[in-house]
Design a protein around this motif. Structure first.
Motif, PDB file in Angstrom:
ATOM      1  N   THR A 188       0.831  -1.198   0.000  1.00 46.91           N
ATOM      2  CA  THR A 188       0.000   0.000   0.000  1.00 46.91           C
ATOM      3  C   THR A 188       0.872   1.258   0.000  1.00 46.91           C
ATOM      4  O   THR A 188       0.369   2.371   0.047  1.00 46.91           O
ATOM      5  N   GLY A 189       2.187   1.074  -0.004  1.00 45.99           N
ATOM      6  CA  GLY A 189       3.103   2.217  -0.078  1.00 45.99           C
ATOM      7  C   GLY A 189       3.751   2.599   1.237  1.00 45.99           C
ATOM      8  O   GLY A 189       4.334   3.672   1.350  1.00 45.99           O
ATOM      9  N   SER A 190       3.666   1.708   2.224  1.00 50.42           N
ATOM     10  CA  SER A 190       4.232   2.046   3.526  1.00 50.42           C
ATOM     11  C   SER A 190       5.738   1.807   3.574  1.00 50.42           C
ATOM     12  O   SER A 190       6.210   0.670   3.474  1.00 50.42           O
ATOM     13  N   ASN A 191       6.492   2.895   3.740  1.00 52.88           N
ATOM     14  CA  ASN A 191       7.943   2.767   3.889  1.00 52.88           C
ATOM     15  C   ASN A 191       8.307   2.152   5.233  1.00 52.88           C
ATOM     16  O   ASN A 191       9.312   1.454   5.360  1.00 52.88           O
ATOM     17  N   GLU A 192       7.482   2.438   6.239  1.00 51.03           N
ATOM     18  CA  GLU A 192       7.761   1.888   7.572  1.00 51.03           C
ATOM     19  C   GLU A 192       7.728   0.367   7.537  1.00 51.03           C
ATOM     20  O   GLU A 192       8.494  -0.297   8.226  1.00 51.03           O
ATOM     21  N   ALA A 193       6.817  -0.180   6.723  1.00 51.93           N
ATOM     22  CA  ALA A 193       6.736  -1.641   6.619  1.00 51.93           C
ATOM     23  C   ALA A 193       8.042  -2.195   6.067  1.00 51.93           C
ATOM     24  O   ALA A 193       8.554  -3.207   6.562  1.00 51.93           O
ATOM     25  N   PHE A 194       8.603  -1.509   5.081  1.00 54.93           N
ATOM     26  CA  PHE A 194       9.866  -1.991   4.524  1.00 54.93           C
ATOM     27  C   PHE A 194      10.988  -1.876   5.554  1.00 54.93           C
ATOM     28  O   PHE A 194      11.809  -2.787   5.695  1.00 54.93           O
ATOM     29  N   GLU A 195      10.998  -0.773   6.290  1.00 51.56           N
ATOM     30  CA  GLU A 195      12.031  -0.607   7.320  1.00 51.56           C
ATOM     31  C   GLU A 195      11.962  -1.736   8.343  1.00 51.56           C
ATOM     32  O   GLU A 195      12.984  -2.268   8.780  1.00 51.56           O
TER      33      GLU A 195
END
Ligand code: ZN
Lengths: 134, 195
Positions: free
Chosen positions: B15-22
């Motif tokens: 969904t575009g969450s950078n925090e999820a990738f971090e």
């Protein structure tokens, strides 16, 4: 399957209760497995996990989630506006200096542009760059 | 973010969450890095491949559909990146005859031709002697032992597309070798750890 082969599954706790029970029965009567039990446990207990260097993790974030978009839109907009403004100033300064008496505009390519004109335009470009790109 | 499971993290990332990738990076960096160390035996090369792997994961993750096997996917990705790294690197040019063989033989080749010691912190609980003994295993055996820190036999079997029985045999062979090496070269360590 050969029961002795399953020793690592037992040590790493990857057996069902039923399998565990079967294996413990085997263990009671198998000298080899009892001997290997401790080596296997020693390997398991000696964790080899270690964190990556901090700069490696920082680099990953810099090149992914913190990456700047290739076009910075606000900067592009400013540049475009400054360029348009400079062009207008340049055109008007040339035209206003060389309007003939009939009031008609001389065509741009017939206007003899002096060194002074160019240096004026240059200084105005500098001024606009200073204002808009600051 | 820490409470989310892998599947939820991947969905959130999509969904575009950078925090999820971090969070994905922080959750798996140590596992992947340690695994890379077991193959390359070099902190510098492992760090480079780790970065390339996660940067690639960032680009590929949106097309990834098997959310339940994220860890598996990351390990496979980093393993492939390791192969690429060595194929591209003239310094460690792989002879033609091993290029088309099973990747594991490539790992053995790499490991056996990079004699520098595994660069690990001394303080992480494993004795120098056990470390030394691990280095005498084949690349494939050492890879398996390191993978065991992060994965179950079932997960490794899925990742490497091998029967569990084959992995168990390999693991037992590695154990027998370790036992022999330790009892011969470091009898006091052998006694401390094993007896
Ligand atoms: Zn047995």
């Amino acid at each position: 399957m050969n029961m002795c082969n399953n020793l690592p599954l037992y040590i790493y706790n990857e057996m069902s209760e039923k399998e565990k029970e079967l294996f413990e029965n085997h263990l009671a009567g198998c000298v080899q497995c009892r001997e290997n039990l401790k080596t296997c446990a020693a390997v398991k207990n000696a964790s080899h996990i270690q964190s990556a260097p901090l700069n490696a993790i920082e680099n990953i974030f810099d090149k992914t989630v913190r990456k700047q978009p290739f076009f910075n839109f606000s900067k592009t907009w400013k540049l475009g506006f400054a360029a348009a403004a400079c062009l207008m100033i340049a055109v008007f300064s040339v035209i206003s200096d060389h309007t003939d008496y009939s009031g008609a505009y001389t065509s741009y390519d017939k206007v003899p542009v002096s060194y002074e004109d160019i240096s004026n335009i240059d200084s105005e470009l500098d001024e606009f760059e200073r204002i808009f790109l600051a | 973010m820490k409470q989310l499971n892998d599947s939820e993290l991947v969905s959130l990332f999509k969904t575009g969450s950078n925090e999820a990738f971090e969070e994905i990076v922080m959750r798996y960096q140590a596992d992947v890095y340690s695994y890379l160390l077991s193959i390359t035996k070099s902190a510098e090369i492992s760090s480079d491949i780790l970065q390339d792997s996660f940067i690639r994961a960032f680009k590929k993750l949106k097309d990834y559909n098997d959310e339940n096997k994220l860890k598996n996917w990351l390990f496979t990705l980093s393993r492939n990146m390791t192969m690429d790294y060595y194929r591209k690197n003239n310094k460690y040019l792989i002879p033609l005859e091993t290029q088309d063989e099973d990747e594991a033989s490539v790992i053995d080749y790499l490991s056996d031709n990079t004699p520098q010691p595994i660069e690990m912190a001394i303080s992480n609980g494993i004795s120098e002697s056990v470390k030394k003994a691990l280095e005498e295993l084949s690349g494939e055996e050492r890879e398996l032992i390191y993978l065991k820190d992060s994965m179950t036999f079932k997960e490794i079997a899925e990742m490497q597309n091998k029967p569990i029985g084959t992995l168990l045999s390999k693991f037992n062979r590695a154990l027998a070798k370790l036992k022999k090496i330790l009892s011969e070269t470091e009898p006091e360590v052998y006694n401390e750890y094993v007896q």
